[in-house]
Design an enzyme around this catalytic site. Structure first.
Site, PDB file in Angstrom:
ATOM      1  N   ASN A   9     -74.094 -80.890 -13.929  1.00 17.22           N
ATOM      2  CA  ASN A   9     -73.197 -81.795 -13.225  1.00 17.22           C
ATOM      3  C   ASN A   9     -74.063 -82.647 -12.298  1.00 17.22           C
ATOM      4  O   ASN A   9     -74.524 -82.171 -11.272  1.00 17.22           O
ATOM      5  CB  ASN A   9     -72.172 -80.970 -12.431  1.00 17.22           C
ATOM      6  N   LYS A  11     -73.249 -85.086 -10.543  1.00 19.05           N
ATOM      7  CA  LYS A  11     -72.491 -85.561  -9.365  1.00 19.05           C
ATOM      8  C   LYS A  11     -72.769 -87.055  -9.108  1.00 19.05           C
ATOM      9  O   LYS A  11     -73.027 -87.797 -10.053  1.00 19.05           O
ATOM     10  CB  LYS A  11     -72.794 -84.688  -8.144  1.00 19.05           C
ATOM     11  N   HIS A  94     -63.136 -79.691 -10.013  1.00 17.63           N
ATOM     12  CA  HIS A  94     -64.349 -79.293  -9.291  1.00 17.63           C
ATOM     13  C   HIS A  94     -64.021 -79.125  -7.811  1.00 17.63           C
ATOM     14  O   HIS A  94     -63.161 -79.837  -7.280  1.00 17.63           O
ATOM     15  CB  HIS A  94     -65.451 -80.343  -9.480  1.00 17.63           C
ATOM     16  N   GLU A  96     -65.433 -80.094  -5.231  1.00 21.60           N
ATOM     17  CA  GLU A  96     -65.549 -81.313  -4.419  1.00 21.60           C
ATOM     18  C   GLU A  96     -64.329 -82.209  -4.611  1.00 21.60           C
ATOM     19  O   GLU A  96     -63.930 -82.938  -3.704  1.00 21.60           O
ATOM     20  CB  GLU A  96     -66.864 -82.041  -4.763  1.00 21.60           C
ATOM     21  N   GLU A 166     -66.923 -71.300  -9.563  1.00 19.78           N
ATOM     22  CA  GLU A 166     -67.881 -71.848  -8.610  1.00 19.78           C
ATOM     23  C   GLU A 166     -67.421 -71.515  -7.187  1.00 19.78           C
ATOM     24  O   GLU A 166     -66.575 -72.229  -6.624  1.00 19.78           O
ATOM     25  CB  GLU A 166     -67.974 -73.370  -8.759  1.00 19.78           C
ATOM     26  N   GLY A 172     -74.450 -76.018  -3.559  1.00 15.64           N
ATOM     27  CA  GLY A 172     -75.359 -76.890  -2.815  1.00 15.64           C
ATOM     28  C   GLY A 172     -75.886 -76.272  -1.530  1.00 15.64           C
ATOM     29  O   GLY A 172     -76.432 -76.966  -0.680  1.00 15.64           O
ATOM     30  N   SER A 212     -75.643 -73.045  -6.890  1.00 16.56           N
ATOM     31  CA  SER A 212     -77.061 -72.782  -6.633  1.00 16.56           C
ATOM     32  C   SER A 212     -77.758 -72.018  -7.764  1.00 16.56           C
ATOM     33  O   SER A 212     -78.594 -71.147  -7.499  1.00 16.56           O
ATOM     34  CB  SER A 212     -77.240 -72.068  -5.292  1.00 16.56           C
ATOM     35  N   GLY A 233     -75.717 -77.907 -10.565  1.00 13.20           N
ATOM     36  CA  GLY A 233     -75.758 -79.168  -9.837  1.00 13.20           C
ATOM     37  C   GLY A 233     -77.199 -79.608  -9.612  1.00 13.20           C
ATOM     38  O   GLY A 233     -77.855 -80.164 -10.501  1.00 13.20           O
ATOM     39  N   GLY A 234     -77.718 -79.325  -8.426  1.00 13.03           N
ATOM     40  CA  GLY A 234     -79.043 -79.801  -8.010  1.00 13.03           C
ATOM     41  C   GLY A 234     -80.153 -79.563  -9.031  1.00 13.03           C
ATOM     42  O   GLY A 234     -80.948 -80.473  -9.310  1.00 13.03           O
TER      43      GLY A 234
HETATM   44  P1  13P Z   1     -75.421 -76.710  -7.070  1.00 14.18           P
HETATM   45  O1  13P Z   1     -76.049 -76.117  -8.327  1.00 14.18           O
HETATM   46  O2  13P Z   1     -76.171 -77.862  -6.527  1.00 14.18           O
HETATM   47  O3  13P Z   1     -75.123 -75.633  -6.075  1.00 14.18           O
HETATM   48  O4  13P Z   1     -73.990 -77.306  -7.531  1.00 14.18           O
HETATM   49  C1  13P Z   1     -73.135 -76.511  -8.261  1.00 14.18           C
HETATM   50  C2  13P Z   1     -72.000 -77.331  -8.747  1.00 14.18           C
HETATM   51  O5  13P Z   1     -71.161 -77.754  -7.988  1.00 14.18           O
HETATM   52  C3  13P Z   1     -71.956 -77.661 -10.173  1.00 14.18           C
HETATM   53  O6  13P Z   1     -70.734 -78.215 -10.531  1.00 14.18           O
END
Ligand code: 13P
Length: 254
Positions: A9, A11, A94, A96, A166, A172, A212, A233-234
């Site tokens: 993702n 983002k 998600h 967010e 999640e 994050g 993470s 994510g990251g």
């Molecule tokens: P991180 O891997 O950056 O923690 O993000 C997870 C996420 O929200 C994937 O959708």
């Protein structure tokens, strides 16, 4: 046997050149493991990334979609539009979008139904906040998001859906749920699937972990019985770290 799915993702990150370079880097990376790979760039770059991964076997998805087919919905994107640029998946609900943008289960449910009707695979996210967890409400929150966001789905539809657990406190933050903490919630989700549908269906649906995930913790998480992949994510923003997660999942599943 559930085939692992490793999804990135991206983002609201990267520009056009970086998104295309990352996609090409992934397409060229050594990831010859038995696992499905998905990237979810910003809508603006779906077309460019779709072209960059063409023929690689990597799938592409959007990070959200609107439920109406077309019309006066300023700023929104329809399922047919994302399918038109190559998407076969879409992330929905998600954390967010739930907590920053303010989406509720009823809206997310409409999006899930609409995505399935368009032949897209929804990756439906659920997860508790730190406050929920500390109050002992993890199971209750996840169950209520499951029932609300997936309301009315037939057995056939739920089998075509991917669920992503999640925990909001792990997104994050660098704080990963331990493999045991994640497995506990994944097992609860599988029990919910068995309860709302049947045991055969519960064994079919893929449940991803997100929060993470990194090359260093991917293998331990993926080796848990009910964790079928990751939503990253990251660590999905660099081809080498995402490829390392893919390879860790492939090894854990073998
Ligand atoms: P991180 O891997 O950056 O923690 O993000 C997870 C996420 O929200 C994937 O959708």
């Amino acid at each position: 046997m559930r085939r692992p799915l490793i999804a990135g993702n991206w983002k609201m990150n990267l520009n056009r050149a970086d998104a295309v370079a990352l996609a090409k880097g992934l397409a060229d990376a050594d990831t010859s493991v038995d696992c499905d790979i998905l990237v979810c760039p910003s809508n603006v770059y779906l077309d460019a990334v779709s072209n960059a991964i063409s023929g690689s076997g990597i799938s592409i998805g959007a990070q959200d979609v609107y439920f109406e087919a077309s019309g006066a919905f300023t700023g929104e994107t329809s399922t047919s539009m994302i399918a038109d640029v190559g998407c076969t998946y879409v992330i929905l609900g998600h954390s967010e979008r739930r907590h920053v943008i303010g989406e509720c289960d009823m809206l997310i449910n409409k999006k899930v139904v609409s995505a399935l009707a368009a032949g897209l695979t929804p990756v439906l996210c659920v997860g508790e906040t730190l406050e929920d967890r500390e109050a002992g409400n993890t199971q209750k929150v996840v169950e209520s998001q499951f029932d609300g966001s997936l309301a009315g789905l037939t057995e056939d539809q739920i089998r075509k859906t991917v669920i992503a657990y999640e925990p909001v406190w792990a997104i994050g933050t660098g704080k990963t749920a331990s493999p045991e903490q994640a497995q506990e919630v994944h097992a609860d989700l599988r029990k919910l699937l068995a309860d709302r549908y049947n045991s055969e269906t519960s064994e079919t649906v893929r449940i991803l972990y997100g929060g993470s995930v990194k090359p260093a913790n991917a293998a331990d998480l993926m080796s848990q019985a009910d964790i079928d992949g990751a939503l990253v994510g990251g660590a999905s923003l660099k081809a080498d770290s995402f490829a390392a997660i893919i390879n860790a999942a492939g090894v854990a599943a073998a």
